[in-house]
Design a protein around this motif. Structure first.
Motif, mmCIF file in Angstrom:
data_model
loop_
_atom_site.group_PDB
_atom_site.id
_atom_site.type_symbol
_atom_site.label_atom_id
_atom_site.label_comp_id
_atom_site.label_asym_id
_atom_site.label_seq_id
_atom_site.Cartn_x
_atom_site.Cartn_y
_atom_site.Cartn_z
ATOM 1 N N TRP A 38 2.399 -8.306 -14.323
ATOM 2 C CA TRP A 38 3.660 -8.325 -13.604
ATOM 3 C C TRP A 38 4.789 -8.134 -14.595
ATOM 4 C CZ3 TRP A 38 7.578 -12.077 -14.144
ATOM 5 C CH2 TRP A 38 7.276 -13.115 -15.038
ATOM 6 N N SER A 39 5.972 -7.796 -14.093
ATOM 7 C CA SER A 39 7.134 -7.685 -14.973
ATOM 8 C C SER A 39 8.405 -7.869 -14.157
ATOM 9 C CB SER A 39 7.164 -6.331 -15.697
ATOM 10 O OG SER A 39 7.280 -5.273 -14.777
ATOM 11 N N THR A 40 9.458 -8.248 -14.842
ATOM 12 C CA THR A 40 10.776 -8.370 -14.232
ATOM 13 C C THR A 40 11.463 -7.020 -14.381
ATOM 14 O OG1 THR A 40 10.914 -10.721 -14.703
ATOM 15 C CG2 THR A 40 13.000 -9.558 -14.378
ATOM 16 N N ILE A 41 11.997 -6.516 -13.265
ATOM 17 C CA ILE A 41 12.675 -5.218 -13.325
ATOM 18 C C ILE A 41 14.191 -5.349 -13.227
ATOM 19 C CG2 ILE A 41 10.692 -3.854 -12.569
ATOM 20 C CD1 ILE A 41 11.909 -3.872 -9.739
ATOM 21 N N VAL A 42 14.689 -6.442 -12.623
ATOM 22 C CA VAL A 42 16.114 -6.764 -12.614
ATOM 23 C C VAL A 42 16.204 -8.259 -12.917
ATOM 24 C CG1 VAL A 42 18.265 -6.831 -11.310
ATOM 25 C CG2 VAL A 42 16.617 -4.984 -10.885
ATOM 26 N N GLU A 43 16.691 -8.582 -14.083
ATOM 27 C CA GLU A 43 16.725 -9.972 -14.553
ATOM 28 C C GLU A 43 17.309 -10.917 -13.517
ATOM 29 O OE1 GLU A 43 15.364 -12.674 -16.927
ATOM 30 O OE2 GLU A 43 15.269 -10.585 -17.573
ATOM 31 N N GLY A 44 16.554 -11.948 -13.164
ATOM 32 C CA GLY A 44 17.000 -12.962 -12.224
ATOM 33 C C GLY A 44 17.014 -12.532 -10.769
ATOM 34 N N GLU A 45 16.589 -11.288 -10.495
ATOM 35 C CA GLU A 45 16.667 -10.795 -9.120
ATOM 36 C C GLU A 45 15.383 -10.186 -8.579
ATOM 37 O OE1 GLU A 45 20.069 -8.421 -8.103
ATOM 38 O OE2 GLU A 45 21.254 -9.366 -9.663
ATOM 39 N N MET A 46 14.628 -9.461 -9.406
ATOM 40 C CA MET A 46 13.486 -8.746 -8.854
ATOM 41 C C MET A 46 12.393 -8.548 -9.898
ATOM 42 S SD MET A 46 12.291 -7.551 -6.052
ATOM 43 C CE MET A 46 13.789 -7.644 -5.109
ATOM 44 N N SER A 47 11.158 -8.777 -9.440
ATOM 45 C CA SER A 47 9.978 -8.543 -10.261
ATOM 46 C C SER A 47 9.012 -7.661 -9.487
ATOM 47 C CB SER A 47 9.280 -9.872 -10.595
ATOM 48 O OG SER A 47 10.139 -10.729 -11.298
ATOM 49 N N VAL A 48 8.041 -7.109 -10.192
ATOM 50 C CA VAL A 48 6.967 -6.339 -9.567
ATOM 51 C C VAL A 48 5.634 -6.887 -10.048
ATOM 52 C CG1 VAL A 48 8.293 -4.210 -9.262
ATOM 53 C CG2 VAL A 48 6.999 -4.548 -11.375
ATOM 54 N N ILE A 49 4.609 -6.743 -9.194
ATOM 55 C CA ILE A 49 3.250 -7.087 -9.585
ATOM 56 C C ILE A 49 2.408 -5.819 -9.525
ATOM 57 C CG2 ILE A 49 3.431 -9.472 -8.781
ATOM 58 C CD1 ILE A 49 1.626 -8.545 -6.358
ATOM 59 N N GLU A 50 1.383 -5.749 -10.368
ATOM 60 C CA GLU A 50 0.478 -4.609 -10.349
ATOM 61 C C GLU A 50 -0.655 -4.902 -9.377
ATOM 62 O OE1 GLU A 50 -0.965 -1.848 -13.829
ATOM 63 O OE2 GLU A 50 -2.302 -3.595 -13.649
ATOM 64 N N VAL A 51 -0.884 -3.959 -8.451
ATOM 65 C CA VAL A 51 -1.904 -4.117 -7.418
ATOM 66 C C VAL A 51 -2.879 -2.954 -7.504
ATOM 67 C CG1 VAL A 51 -2.315 -4.306 -4.936
ATOM 68 C CG2 VAL A 51 -0.269 -5.332 -5.939
ATOM 69 N N GLU A 52 -4.162 -3.279 -7.416
ATOM 70 C CA GLU A 52 -5.217 -2.263 -7.487
ATOM 71 C C GLU A 52 -5.786 -2.017 -6.092
ATOM 72 O OE1 GLU A 52 -8.675 -1.295 -10.573
ATOM 73 O OE2 GLU A 52 -8.898 -3.243 -9.595
ATOM 74 N N TYR A 53 -6.027 -0.742 -5.794
ATOM 75 C CA TYR A 53 -6.578 -0.315 -4.509
ATOM 76 C C TYR A 53 -7.792 0.566 -4.721
ATOM 77 C CZ TYR A 53 -2.148 -1.629 -2.341
ATOM 78 O OH TYR A 53 -1.052 -2.326 -1.896
ATOM 79 N N ASP A 54 -8.717 0.519 -3.752
ATOM 80 C CA ASP A 54 -9.771 1.519 -3.677
ATOM 81 C C ASP A 54 -9.152 2.775 -3.073
ATOM 82 O OD1 ASP A 54 -11.762 -0.225 -4.622
ATOM 83 O OD2 ASP A 54 -12.131 -0.992 -2.602
ATOM 84 N N THR A 55 -9.660 3.945 -3.450
ATOM 85 C CA THR A 55 -9.093 5.178 -2.918
ATOM 86 C C THR A 55 -9.369 5.339 -1.432
ATOM 87 O OG1 THR A 55 -11.044 6.395 -3.649
ATOM 88 C CG2 THR A 55 -9.112 6.454 -5.087
ATOM 89 N N GLN A 56 -10.442 4.747 -0.933
ATOM 90 C CA GLN A 56 -10.768 4.799 0.489
ATOM 91 C C GLN A 56 -10.799 3.390 1.058
ATOM 92 O OE1 GLN A 56 -11.192 7.607 2.388
ATOM 93 N NE2 GLN A 56 -10.538 8.676 0.542
ATOM 94 N N PRO A 57 -9.893 3.058 1.993
ATOM 95 C CA PRO A 57 -9.944 1.734 2.606
ATOM 96 C C PRO A 57 -11.280 1.537 3.320
ATOM 97 C CG PRO A 57 -7.910 2.861 3.196
ATOM 98 C CD PRO A 57 -8.793 3.852 2.500
ATOM 99 N N THR A 58 -11.888 0.388 3.111
ATOM 100 C CA THR A 58 -13.173 0.102 3.737
ATOM 101 C C THR A 58 -13.105 -1.239 4.437
ATOM 102 O OG1 THR A 58 -13.995 -0.957 1.742
ATOM 103 C CG2 THR A 58 -14.456 1.390 1.985
ATOM 104 N N GLY A 59 -14.122 -1.529 5.170
ATOM 105 C CA GLY A 59 -14.210 -2.812 5.862
ATOM 106 C C GLY A 59 -14.466 -2.601 7.337
ATOM 107 N N SER A 60 -14.978 -3.620 7.974
ATOM 108 C CA SER A 60 -15.306 -3.518 9.393
ATOM 109 C C SER A 60 -14.207 -4.092 10.282
ATOM 110 C CB SER A 60 -16.625 -4.235 9.665
ATOM 111 O OG SER A 60 -16.524 -5.596 9.287
ATOM 112 N N THR A 61 -13.193 -4.700 9.688
ATOM 113 C CA THR A 61 -12.097 -5.269 10.465
ATOM 114 C C THR A 61 -10.930 -4.293 10.493
ATOM 115 O OG1 THR A 61 -12.763 -7.481 9.793
ATOM 116 C CG2 THR A 61 -10.542 -7.238 10.662
ATOM 117 N N GLU A 62 -10.390 -4.068 11.686
ATOM 118 C CA GLU A 62 -9.220 -3.204 11.835
ATOM 119 C C GLU A 62 -8.063 -4.006 12.402
ATOM 120 O OE1 GLU A 62 -9.783 0.296 14.178
ATOM 121 O OE2 GLU A 62 -11.114 1.209 12.715
ATOM 122 N N TYR A 63 -6.871 -3.658 11.953
ATOM 123 C CA TYR A 63 -5.655 -4.284 12.454
ATOM 124 C C TYR A 63 -4.612 -3.197 12.604
ATOM 125 C CZ TYR A 63 -1.555 -7.267 12.767
ATOM 126 O OH TYR A 63 -0.396 -7.877 13.193
#
Length: 114
Positions: A38-63
């Motif tokens: 993670w890192s702060t992108i605007v001091e005292g106001e905003m941060s970002v987190i790094e998120v990893e995804y599979d290229t193809q969404p999988t799973g048997s549950t749909e929403y």
């Protein structure tokens, strides 16, 4: 299956302990996995987190959920815009859309698998 990583805004994060505590929940809300980075992108106001995804969404549950898409003017406009909007959230467009604030905001119906 291959993966990719992106940064997602997380509001202000004040410490590594807080980021590690909240990162997994934030990533899960976006159907991804928190990498621990993670890192702060605007001091005292905003941060970002790094998120990893599979290229193809999988799973048997749909929403299905509507996501903001900016103004859409017609079904032709929705056909152009909504697939990309849904994909940006990790979902697929279900062919539905509606205007929620005339001339200002519409939503696309997106299906998510997990």
């Amino acid at each position: 299956m291959s993966t990719f990583k992106i940064n997602i805004v997380a509001g202000p994060l004040w410490s590594n302990d807080e980021a590690q505590k909240l990162g997994g929940r934030i990533a899960a809300a976006h159907l991804g996995k928190f990498t621990g980075q993670w890192s702060t992108i605007v001091e005292g106001e905003m941060s970002v987190i790094e998120v990893e995804y599979d290229t193809q969404p999988t799973g048997s549950t749909e929403y299905t959920m509507d996501v903001l898409a900016g103004p859409l003017w017609s079904i032709e406009d929705a056909k152009e815009v909504c697939p990309a909007i849904c994909a940006s959230y990790g979902g697929t467009w279900n062919g539905q859309w509606t205007t929620v604030v005339e001339g200002k905001m519409s939503v696309c119906g997106c299906v998510f698998k997990f």
